[in-house]
Design a protein around this motif. Sequence first.
Motif, PDB file in Angstrom:
ATOM      1  N   CYS A  15       0.669  -1.247   0.010  1.00 30.37           N
ATOM      2  CA  CYS A  15       0.098  -0.043   0.052  1.00 30.37           C
ATOM      3  C   CYS A  15       0.914   1.390  -0.093  1.00 30.37           C
ATOM      4  O   CYS A  15       0.163   2.495   0.076  1.00 30.37           O
ATOM      5  N   GLY A  16       2.185   1.108  -0.034  1.00 30.72           N
ATOM      6  CA  GLY A  16       3.046   2.267   0.100  1.00 30.72           C
ATOM      7  C   GLY A  16       3.226   2.873   1.461  1.00 30.72           C
ATOM      8  O   GLY A  16       3.543   3.855   1.733  1.00 30.72           O
ATOM      9  N   LYS A  17       3.041   2.000   2.403  1.00 35.36           N
ATOM     10  CA  LYS A  17       3.414   2.296   3.724  1.00 35.36           C
ATOM     11  C   LYS A  17       4.897   2.843   4.126  1.00 35.36           C
ATOM     12  O   LYS A  17       5.022   3.824   4.611  1.00 35.36           O
ATOM     13  N   SER A  18       5.671   2.003   3.593  1.00 31.89           N
ATOM     14  CA  SER A  18       7.215   2.467   3.884  1.00 31.89           C
ATOM     15  C   SER A  18       7.569   3.769   3.096  1.00 31.89           C
ATOM     16  O   SER A  18       8.149   4.698   3.503  1.00 31.89           O
ATOM     17  N   ALA A  21       6.148   6.545   5.215  1.00 34.11           N
ATOM     18  CA  ALA A  21       6.608   6.727   6.378  1.00 34.11           C
ATOM     19  C   ALA A  21       7.944   7.228   6.193  1.00 34.11           C
ATOM     20  O   ALA A  21       8.307   8.198   7.037  1.00 34.11           O
ATOM     21  N   LYS A  22       8.923   7.060   5.275  1.00 36.51           N
ATOM     22  CA  LYS A  22      10.155   7.396   5.097  1.00 36.51           C
ATOM     23  C   LYS A  22       9.845   9.137   4.396  1.00 36.51           C
ATOM     24  O   LYS A  22      10.736   9.784   5.096  1.00 36.51           O
ATOM     25  N   ALA A  23       8.885   9.298   3.897  1.00 39.11           N
ATOM     26  CA  ALA A  23       8.579  10.928   3.456  1.00 39.11           C
ATOM     27  C   ALA A  23       8.515  11.480   4.579  1.00 39.11           C
ATOM     28  O   ALA A  23       8.707  12.716   4.913  1.00 39.11           O
ATOM     29  N   LEU A  24       7.641  10.982   5.361  1.00 43.87           N
ATOM     30  CA  LEU A  24       6.913  11.490   6.515  1.00 43.87           C
ATOM     31  C   LEU A  24       8.197  11.984   7.662  1.00 43.87           C
ATOM     32  O   LEU A  24       8.192  13.099   8.220  1.00 43.87           O
ATOM     33  N   ALA A  25       8.712  10.827   7.688  1.00 48.11           N
ATOM     34  CA  ALA A  25      10.074  10.936   8.904  1.00 48.11           C
ATOM     35  C   ALA A  25      10.857  12.158   8.401  1.00 48.11           C
ATOM     36  O   ALA A  25      11.500  12.861   9.242  1.00 48.11           O
ATOM     37  N   LYS A  26      11.406  12.077   6.999  1.00 53.57           N
ATOM     38  CA  LYS A  26      12.150  13.024   6.484  1.00 53.57           C
ATOM     39  C   LYS A  26      11.779  14.563   6.553  1.00 53.57           C
ATOM     40  O   LYS A  26      12.355  15.407   7.214  1.00 53.57           O
ATOM     41  N   ALA A 199      -7.554   5.487  14.329  1.00 53.28           N
ATOM     42  CA  ALA A 199      -6.704   5.487  13.257  1.00 53.28           C
ATOM     43  C   ALA A 199      -7.329   6.299  12.025  1.00 53.28           C
ATOM     44  O   ALA A 199      -8.493   6.286  11.859  1.00 53.28           O
ATOM     45  N   VAL A 200      -6.635   7.197  11.492  1.00 58.06           N
ATOM     46  CA  VAL A 200      -7.055   7.934  10.452  1.00 58.06           C
ATOM     47  C   VAL A 200      -7.108   7.150   9.232  1.00 58.06           C
ATOM     48  O   VAL A 200      -5.849   6.513   8.823  1.00 58.06           O
ATOM     49  N   ILE A 201      -8.037   6.644   8.286  1.00 57.19           N
ATOM     50  CA  ILE A 201      -7.840   5.884   7.163  1.00 57.19           C
ATOM     51  C   ILE A 201      -7.486   6.744   5.838  1.00 57.19           C
ATOM     52  O   ILE A 201      -7.748   7.838   5.858  1.00 57.19           O
ATOM     53  N   LEU A 202      -6.289   6.107   5.386  1.00 57.96           N
ATOM     54  CA  LEU A 202      -5.826   6.856   4.086  1.00 57.96           C
ATOM     55  C   LEU A 202      -5.901   5.871   2.877  1.00 57.96           C
ATOM     56  O   LEU A 202      -5.063   4.760   3.057  1.00 57.96           O
ATOM     57  N   ASP A 203      -6.791   5.893   1.879  1.00 52.63           N
ATOM     58  CA  ASP A 203      -6.860   5.071   0.807  1.00 52.63           C
ATOM     59  C   ASP A 203      -6.164   5.893  -0.216  1.00 52.63           C
ATOM     60  O   ASP A 203      -6.742   7.037  -0.932  1.00 52.63           O
ATOM     61  N   ASN A 204      -5.084   5.198  -0.681  1.00 52.57           N
ATOM     62  CA  ASN A 204      -4.069   5.829  -1.796  1.00 52.57           C
ATOM     63  C   ASN A 204      -4.380   5.437  -3.243  1.00 52.57           C
ATOM     64  O   ASN A 204      -3.483   5.298  -4.108  1.00 52.57           O
ATOM     65  N   THR A 205      -5.632   4.871  -3.538  1.00 55.84           N
ATOM     66  CA  THR A 205      -5.786   3.990  -4.910  1.00 55.84           C
ATOM     67  C   THR A 205      -5.907   5.217  -5.956  1.00 55.84           C
ATOM     68  O   THR A 205      -5.174   4.771  -6.811  1.00 55.84           O
ATOM     69  N   GLU A 206      -6.181   6.283  -5.761  1.00 49.90           N
ATOM     70  CA  GLU A 206      -6.263   7.416  -6.802  1.00 49.90           C
ATOM     71  C   GLU A 206      -5.475   8.556  -6.322  1.00 49.90           C
ATOM     72  O   GLU A 206      -5.872   9.721  -7.098  1.00 49.90           O
ATOM     73  N   ILE A 207      -4.728   8.499  -5.514  1.00 48.34           N
ATOM     74  CA  ILE A 207      -3.898   9.651  -5.292  1.00 48.34           C
ATOM     75  C   ILE A 207      -2.480   9.620  -5.452  1.00 48.34           C
ATOM     76  O   ILE A 207      -1.834   8.430  -5.280  1.00 48.34           O
ATOM     77  N   THR A 208      -1.718  10.367  -5.641  1.00 48.26           N
ATOM     78  CA  THR A 208      -0.183  10.529  -5.721  1.00 48.26           C
ATOM     79  C   THR A 208       0.664  10.448  -4.655  1.00 48.26           C
ATOM     80  O   THR A 208       0.123  10.705  -3.370  1.00 48.26           O
ATOM     81  N   GLN A 210       2.854  12.360  -3.663  1.00 50.06           N
ATOM     82  CA  GLN A 210       2.555  13.691  -2.979  1.00 50.06           C
ATOM     83  C   GLN A 210       1.381  14.017  -2.198  1.00 50.06           C
ATOM     84  O   GLN A 210       1.376  14.834  -1.064  1.00 50.06           O
ATOM     85  N   GLU A 211       0.333  13.674  -3.010  1.00 46.24           N
ATOM     86  CA  GLU A 211      -0.843  14.103  -2.433  1.00 46.24           C
ATOM     87  C   GLU A 211      -1.247  13.319  -0.806  1.00 46.24           C
ATOM     88  O   GLU A 211      -1.685  13.807  -0.111  1.00 46.24           O
ATOM     89  N   GLN A 212      -0.720  12.075  -0.774  1.00 49.15           N
ATOM     90  CA  GLN A 212      -0.752  11.238   0.477  1.00 49.15           C
ATOM     91  C   GLN A 212       0.191  11.865   1.364  1.00 49.15           C
ATOM     92  O   GLN A 212      -0.444  11.779   2.975  1.00 49.15           O
ATOM     93  N   LEU A 213       1.266  12.307   1.161  1.00 45.08           N
ATOM     94  CA  LEU A 213       2.107  13.029   1.935  1.00 45.08           C
ATOM     95  C   LEU A 213       1.720  14.222   2.611  1.00 45.08           C
ATOM     96  O   LEU A 213       1.716  14.575   3.728  1.00 45.08           O
ATOM     97  N   ASP A 214       0.771  15.148   1.816  1.00 42.19           N
ATOM     98  CA  ASP A 214       0.409  16.395   1.981  1.00 42.19           C
ATOM     99  C   ASP A 214      -0.712  16.048   3.084  1.00 42.19           C
ATOM    100  O   ASP A 214      -0.866  16.506   3.944  1.00 42.19           O
TER     101      ASP A 214
END
Length: 226
Positions: A15-18, A21-26, A199-208, A210-214
């Motif tokens: 799902c792109g968790k890593s 997580a990497k981008a958010l930590a940075k 927990a906040v649900i984050l469905d990234n099926t149709e987002i980039t 960058q959009e999920q990081l924002d």
Amino acid sequence: MRKNLVVAIDGYSSCGKSTLAKALAKKLGFIYIDSGAMYRAVTLYFIRNHVDMTDTEAVKDALQHIELNFHSRDYQSHITLNGEEVSDEIRQMPVSENVSEVAANKFVRKDMVKQQQRMGKSKNIVMDGRDIGTTVFPDAQIKFFMTADPKVRAERRFKELQSKGDVTTTMEDVFENIAHRDYLDTTRVESPLTRAEDAVILDNTEITEQEQLDFAIEQVKLHFPE
């Protein structure tokens, strides 16, 4: 920000968790802990050493000989298994096909959770996995639960494998592996994959990415005001 802040990211495989997580930590200046890589590294050790998962004593003994560490290079988190860099090898299909079974073992989980909790005692961290917000850090200040359409997840994983030179694994192999892992992760006895109530649900099926990081950053700001 004060110390000991924890961002927990759980969700389905591929799902792109890593990535998040990497981008958010940075972005936050936090330490990134890849719990999934830890279970994959244990799986790699078990494969290499022919550890019989049905032999409890063999599993317990093997865990005594596994030392995992993280280090940062080029703004990326890398994992070592007994001093050996294994960040790429643990992403190959032999490990993917066995990691859910290994991660479901109660002795493996107990050992890994203990290591993960130790890592979160003195630092601000972002950690992703299957049970971070429910078992490892149930009191995490903010939790995300990531999901996406299985076909999209398979496509992403297939492209990742191809980019790393894997020319033998087919799209069908990846889709079947993801479906099988979803089943094992959600039905296992020890810490099954489930969304924490807060927990906040984050469905990234149709987002980039960058959009999920924002989106994640905005949620963090709500929980961790300056």
